[in-house]
Design a protein around this motif. Structure first.
Motif: not given
Length: 417
Positions: A195-205
């Motif tokens: 969840a953390h790994e997938l949340r990070t790129p979404l936050a960057v986008q």
């Protein structure tokens, strides 16, 4: 018949133990009664005959003197017949012996049956107590299993009992609980890290879209944001593909997807397709054919080589080896790794250092995918930290050889740079 049986294991064991003890006690009583009864008449008759025939029977009108010493028995001459008084004495002796024998047998039977009844009560109580003692560990295991849930897998039976089957069962149950706790903890960490790994790129986008494209950005800024978003999307796609590959590897091999795979040729092809730059590659590739999924084994070799390149140092070295005894080994130079940290590197999302979210940085799934693919092929994986000053890691994967395959001597190694 089944309706007559007790409904609990303790009741069944009590019935079984009690029946066996009662049967043994009844058999012992019957045996004693038969053995004593067989020799009782002869013993009583012999005692009576030594006394009764020696007394002279009193004649009518004469008072018997019981205190008088017995007269010795008369010895009859050959052919002489006993007198009527002697015949009466013999008959009296037989009647007396029979009466004493019958009375003794009756008394023995009564006492034996009374003792058997007491023994039956004691046997049932002893069987009930014994069954409770034997089944106590089972009750402890059942109670512990009833209390278990996903929140308290740290509980253990810790049975305090002498060595035996139930002690071994309790220890096995504790070991199983330890493995379950480890698996559940690993699953929780995996879900949280994913969840953390997938949340990070979404936050960057989202930040790039909301902040970078706010207002009226210039074409140059739009191009940079576009490049940034494409890079984040590629990173997310790689992460999702790695997660799917890990899931597929953990499911095992499909029956129709396996066949002979030459790992030496596979490793040589991977090295030729993407040769490491500024690194020395030493390869010793002996012929090695294993049975497995070619696509998954390709990911295994690729991930090992990628991990060896990514975590190397400038001017470092990579050693790739295959041996005819079923082993594939990849070793690299790099940072010195604490041997205690090596097992953690095989878990998903585990890295030697904290993630920096820089270009080319992996998701921390490479070695865990290698371990999953190795398990799916029935292979054993061993990771070892190299000693100083070289540092780095050596990963050895030993595959089971197909039946009938012989060990041959590999070709000499070659060195490419």
């Amino acid at each position: 018949m089944k309706a007559l049986l007790p409904r609990t294991e303790r009741g069944r064991l009590t019935a079984l133990y009690g029946s066996l003890l009662l049967l043994a006690g009844g058999g012992l009583v019957a045996l004693v009664y038969v053995l004593v009864g067989q020799g009782l008449y002869a013993s009583v008759s012999g005692v009576v005959r030594t006394v009764s025939p020696a007394y002279r029977l009193p004649v009518p009108g004469e008072t018997a003197d019981l205190g008088r010493k017995p007269e010795p028995a008369r010895t009859m001459a050959p052919g002489e017949s006993p007198t009527p008084e002697e015949l009466k004495g013999y008959a009296f002796t037989q009647d007396l012996s029979g009466a004493v024998t019958d009375a003794t047998r009756h008394r023995l039977l009564m006492y034996s049956l009374l003792a058997l009844a007491v023994f039956a009560v004691l046997s049932i109580w002893l069987a009930w107590w014994m069954a409770g003692r034997v089944l106590r560990p089972v009750g402890v295991i059942t109670e512990t299993a009833r209390r278990l849930s996903g929140e308290n897998l740290d509980q253990r039976i810790s049975l305090d009992a002498p060595p035996g089957e139930l002690k071994e069962l309790a220890d096995t149950f504790d070991a199983m609980l330890g493995r379950m706790e480890h698996l559940v903890s690993a699953q929780r960490r995996f879900a949280a890290n994913a969840a953390h790994e997938l949340r990070t790129p979404l936050a960057v986008q989202r930040a790039a879209a909301e902040i970078g494209l706010a207002g009226e950005p210039s074409p140059q800024k739009v191009a940079r944001i576009r490049e940034r978003l494409i890079g984040v999307a590629e990173s997310s796609e790689h992460l999702v593909e790695s997660l799917l590959l890990l899931a597929v590897s953990q499911e095992g091999l499909e029956p129709g997807a396996t066949g002979p795979v030459d790992l030496a040729a596979l490793a040589a092809a991977e090295l030729a397709a993407d040769p490491p730059h500024a690194l020395t590659v030493v390869r010793t590739l002996a012929p090695l054919t294993v049975t497995g999924d070619r696509a998954l084994l390709g990911h295994l070799v690729r991930n090992l080589l990628t991990n060896a390149v990514r975590h190397n140092r400038e001017g470092g070295r990579i050693v790739v080896e295959t041996s005819a005894d079923g082993e594939l080994a990849v070793s690299n130079t790099g940072p010195v790794i604490d041997p205690a940290d090596v097992p953690r590197l095989l878990e998903p999302f585990r890295r030697r250092a904290e993630r920096q979210h820089t270009a080319g940085e992996g998701a921390g799934l490479g070695l865990s995918i290698v371990a999953a693919i190795a398990r799916a092929h029935g292979a054993s994986l061993v990771a070892e930290a190299n000693a100083e000053p070289e540092g780095g890691l050596k990963v050895r994967v030993r595959f089971p050889l197909p039946e009938g395959q012989c060990t041959v001597t590999g070709a000499p190694g070659s060195k490419i740079g």
